[in-house]
Design a protein around this motif. Structure first.
Motif, short mmCIF file in Angstrom:
data_model
loop_
_atom_site.label_atom_id
_atom_site.label_comp_id
_atom_site.label_asym_id
_atom_site.label_seq_id
_atom_site.Cartn_x
_atom_site.Cartn_y
_atom_site.Cartn_z
N VAL A 151 8.68 14.96 72.56
CA VAL A 151 8.50 13.57 72.16
C VAL A 151 7.51 12.87 73.09
CG1 VAL A 151 9.63 11.34 71.82
CG2 VAL A 151 10.75 13.43 71.04
N GLY A 152 7.60 13.17 74.39
CA GLY A 152 6.64 12.58 75.33
C GLY A 152 5.21 12.94 74.98
N THR A 153 5.00 14.17 74.53
CA THR A 153 3.66 14.61 74.12
C THR A 153 3.24 13.91 72.83
OG1 THR A 153 3.93 16.75 75.19
CG2 THR A 153 2.26 16.60 73.46
N ALA A 154 4.18 13.71 71.91
CA ALA A 154 3.86 12.99 70.68
C ALA A 154 3.38 11.57 70.98
CB ALA A 154 5.09 12.95 69.77
N VAL A 155 4.06 10.91 71.93
CA VAL A 155 3.65 9.55 72.30
C VAL A 155 2.29 9.59 73.00
CG1 VAL A 155 4.27 7.50 73.64
CG2 VAL A 155 6.05 8.82 72.47
N LYS A 156 2.07 10.59 73.83
CA LYS A 156 0.76 10.77 74.48
C LYS A 156 -0.34 10.88 73.43
CE LYS A 156 -1.72 14.24 77.25
NZ LYS A 156 -1.56 15.50 78.03
N GLU A 157 -0.10 11.67 72.40
CA GLU A 157 -1.10 11.83 71.34
C GLU A 157 -1.32 10.54 70.57
OE1 GLU A 157 0.50 15.07 69.12
OE2 GLU A 157 -0.12 16.60 70.58
N LEU A 158 -0.26 9.78 70.35
CA LEU A 158 -0.40 8.50 69.67
C LEU A 158 -1.21 7.51 70.51
CD1 LEU A 158 3.20 8.26 68.22
CD2 LEU A 158 1.10 8.30 66.85
N PHE A 159 -1.00 7.50 71.82
CA PHE A 159 -1.82 6.66 72.69
C PHE A 159 -3.29 7.09 72.63
CE2 PHE A 159 1.91 5.17 75.36
CZ PHE A 159 1.69 3.83 75.14
N ALA A 160 -3.53 8.39 72.59
CA ALA A 160 -4.91 8.86 72.48
C ALA A 160 -5.54 8.40 71.17
CB ALA A 160 -4.94 10.39 72.57
N ASP A 161 -4.76 8.42 70.09
CA ASP A 161 -5.26 7.92 68.81
C ASP A 161 -5.58 6.43 68.91
OD1 ASP A 161 -4.99 10.39 67.61
OD2 ASP A 161 -3.05 9.95 66.68
N ALA A 162 -4.68 5.68 69.55
CA ALA A 162 -4.90 4.24 69.69
C ALA A 162 -6.15 3.96 70.51
CB ALA A 162 -3.68 3.58 70.33
N ALA A 163 -6.34 4.71 71.59
CA ALA A 163 -7.51 4.51 72.44
C ALA A 163 -8.81 4.84 71.71
CB ALA A 163 -7.39 5.37 73.70
N ALA A 164 -8.71 5.76 70.75
CA ALA A 164 -9.89 6.15 69.97
C ALA A 164 -10.13 5.21 68.79
CB ALA A 164 -9.72 7.58 69.46
N GLY A 165 -9.27 4.21 68.64
CA GLY A 165 -9.45 3.24 67.57
C GLY A 165 -8.82 3.63 66.25
N ARG A 166 -8.06 4.72 66.23
CA ARG A 166 -7.41 5.14 64.99
C ARG A 166 -6.17 4.27 64.73
NH1 ARG A 166 -9.65 10.13 66.76
NH2 ARG A 166 -7.94 10.58 68.20
N THR A 167 -5.93 3.95 63.50
CA THR A 167 -4.82 3.08 63.13
C THR A 167 -3.49 3.80 63.33
OG1 THR A 167 -6.20 1.96 61.48
CG2 THR A 167 -3.80 1.70 61.29
N ILE A 168 -2.55 3.12 63.96
CA ILE A 168 -1.21 3.66 64.16
C ILE A 168 -0.31 3.08 63.08
CG2 ILE A 168 0.72 3.91 65.75
CD1 ILE A 168 -1.87 5.30 66.65
N THR A 169 0.18 3.92 62.19
CA THR A 169 1.04 3.47 61.10
C THR A 169 2.44 4.04 61.27
OG1 THR A 169 0.54 5.36 59.69
CG2 THR A 169 -0.95 3.46 59.55
N THR A 170 3.38 3.48 60.55
CA THR A 170 4.74 4.02 60.56
C THR A 170 4.72 5.48 60.14
OG1 THR A 170 5.72 1.86 60.12
CG2 THR A 170 7.05 3.80 59.55
N GLU A 171 3.90 5.82 59.16
CA GLU A 171 3.82 7.20 58.66
C GLU A 171 3.24 8.14 59.72
OE1 GLU A 171 2.78 4.50 57.01
OE2 GLU A 171 4.47 4.44 55.59
N SER A 172 2.23 7.69 60.44
CA SER A 172 1.63 8.57 61.46
C SER A 172 2.59 8.79 62.63
CB SER A 172 0.30 8.00 61.95
OG SER A 172 0.47 6.76 62.64
N VAL A 173 3.34 7.75 62.97
CA VAL A 173 4.35 7.90 64.03
C VAL A 173 5.44 8.88 63.58
CG1 VAL A 173 6.14 6.72 65.35
CG2 VAL A 173 3.91 5.63 65.04
N LYS A 174 5.91 8.71 62.38
CA LYS A 174 6.98 9.58 61.88
C LYS A 174 6.51 11.02 61.80
CE LYS A 174 10.63 9.73 58.42
NZ LYS A 174 11.27 8.99 57.29
#
Length: 438
Positions: free
Chosen positions: A402-425
């Motif tokens: 899970v920690g790695t999943a959150v790390k990847e989501l932060f990387a997506d956010a830093a790259a300007g990619r949209t964070i959606t409920t579906e992408s988190v799930k």
């Protein structure tokens, strides 16, 4: 536990699968011996701002122990980034220390390897009794219904550290008590050219600590009552999204923090670049980096609404360091004596003062030295609004996946990619699928 620690999923899973009964540097039977009564090896976790600072704190105390007992302690301070894998390798190879520090969140996972000495009533009696320790610290020493795998050494809690001058310049009169207030304050801070909130987006364990708290605030847990992974419930998805959205949507966490994993957020705060920091017992770290205690304030971590407490008002995990003994140590009596020494009232006061942590020993915690305004916030949090991470055998894998999943989501956010409920799930489902099959 302290925040610089990460482990590869494959290494953790393989090590835990293999580490059924192996243990550290002692007899092959795993029962311990006293073949080397005059020496001990001790792996200490990196608690201070550097390994050298830890050595300066610990070595005088180890010399004191040697003078009292005649037992020489060989010290190695292990970085958090290496510690879990080092311990897991030791449980499989049988080549480890006699005594070691473990992050308290790992207690149940390492307990499941069979490599650590169980702290039953007889062993606790040797160090003065189990009732010497506060309940919140004992709650993170192993799975319920089993003898603890370790003894509490340092207790910590998360707090919100805020720069008084940056707040004053932005016209903010008090620290935020809710996340909405933090986001609103952030806009005022950014208008003055400062960063808002530091984070370690590439540090998997830091990520876990925060999303665990957010999950509690959303009425969710990452494990079901019977200990099975439950990473994709509505509450856990909302919790992870809210944390990542502090960068992706609210712009409170700087995008560059997506790559932070080595205390960089603490340095940014100490140097006045960032207005706020969520951290465990940070005062000694900030002091070592030249920040005066007068320059910052300490407040409880925000909640969704209301005030910190239990249930949805939890605002910290029960952080801390435990002291464990490898079951097949070559100096069982000496290792037990060392644990008694390190958890004595005198040493608890010395060590927890040095690390600005809270003694988990009741009598030491009651000492006037720990009644400072800074400690008041941490003690109140531990007593009323902190919860232990799941004490399940798969906890270390949970931190990694899970920690790695959150790390990847932060990387997506830093790259300007949209964070959606579906992408988190989707990320959390992938993490759940990487957990050991039941």
């Amino acid at each position: 536990m302290r925040s610089i620690r990460a482990a590869a999923v494959g290494a953790v899973t393989m090590s835990l699968a293999l580490a059924v009964s192996a243990c550290g540097g002692g007899s092959s039977t795993g029962g311990g011996s006293n073949d080397s009564p005059k020496t001990l090896t001790y792996w200490a976790s990196n608690q201070g701002a550097s390994i050298e600072i830890d050595k300066k704190v610990l070595q005088p105390e180890l010399d004191k122990f040697q003078k009292q007992t005649g037992i020489k302690v060989k010290l190695e301070v292990v970085p958090w980034s290496d510690l879990l894998n080092r311990i897991l390798a030791a449980t499989t190879s049988g080549q480890g220390p006699d005594v070691l520090n473990i992050g308290n969140t790992w207690s149940a996972s390492l307990q499941a390897t069979g490599g650590l000495l169980p702290w039953d009533a007889k062993n606790f009696d040797k160090i003065g009794g189990k009732d010497r320790f506060v309940d919140s610290a004992l709650g993170s020493t192993g799975a319920q219904g089993q003898d603890p795998a370790a003894v509490p050494l340092y207790s910590m809690a998360y707090a919100l550290y805020y720069n008084k001058q940056i707040f004053a310049d932005a016209g903010i009169s008090k620290p935020p008590a809710t996340w909405d207030e933090l986001v609103a304050d952030g806009k005022k801070i950014q208008a003055k050219g400062k960063q808002v909130l530091g984070a370690e987006g590439a540090n998997v364990s830091e990520n876990i600590h925060h999303v665990f708290v957010f999950a509690k605030q959303h009425g969710a847990d990452f494990f079901s009552a019977d200990g099975k992974p439950d990473f994709t419930s509505d509450g856990t998805v909302a919790a992870v999204k809210q944390y990542v959205d502090l960068m992706a949507k609210d712009k409170a966490i700087p995008q560059g923090n997506a790559e932070y994993a080595q205390n960089q957020s603490v340095s940014d705060f100490a140097k006045g670049r960032t207005a706020m920091l969520l951290w465990q017992s940070a005062s000694s770290n900030l002091k070592s980096q030249g920040m005066s205690a007068d320059a910052y304030g300490i407040a409880p971590v925000p909640v969704q609404s209301g005030t910190p407490g239990t249930g949805n008002q939890v605002n910290s995990m029960v952080a801390g360091i435990n002291l464990a003994v490898f079951k097949n140590t070559h100096n069982l009596d000496g290792a037990t004596e060392f644990v008694k020494f390190m958890t004595s009232d005198e040493e608890q006061k010395i060590l927890n003062t040095a690390y600005t942590s809270i003694p988990p020993v009741k009598t030491a915690q009651a000492d006037a030295a720990f009644n400072t305004p800074d400690n008041a916030v941490l003690k109140e949090t531990l007593a009323t609004s902190a919860a232990a991470l799941p004490q399940v055998a798969d906890e270390s894998q949970f931190e990694t996946t899970v920690g790695t999943a959150v790390k990847e989501l932060f990387a997506d956010a830093a790259a300007g990619r949209t964070i959606t409920t579906e992408s988190v799930k989707a990320k959390l489902l992938k993490a759940q699928q990487q957990m050991p099959a039941k």
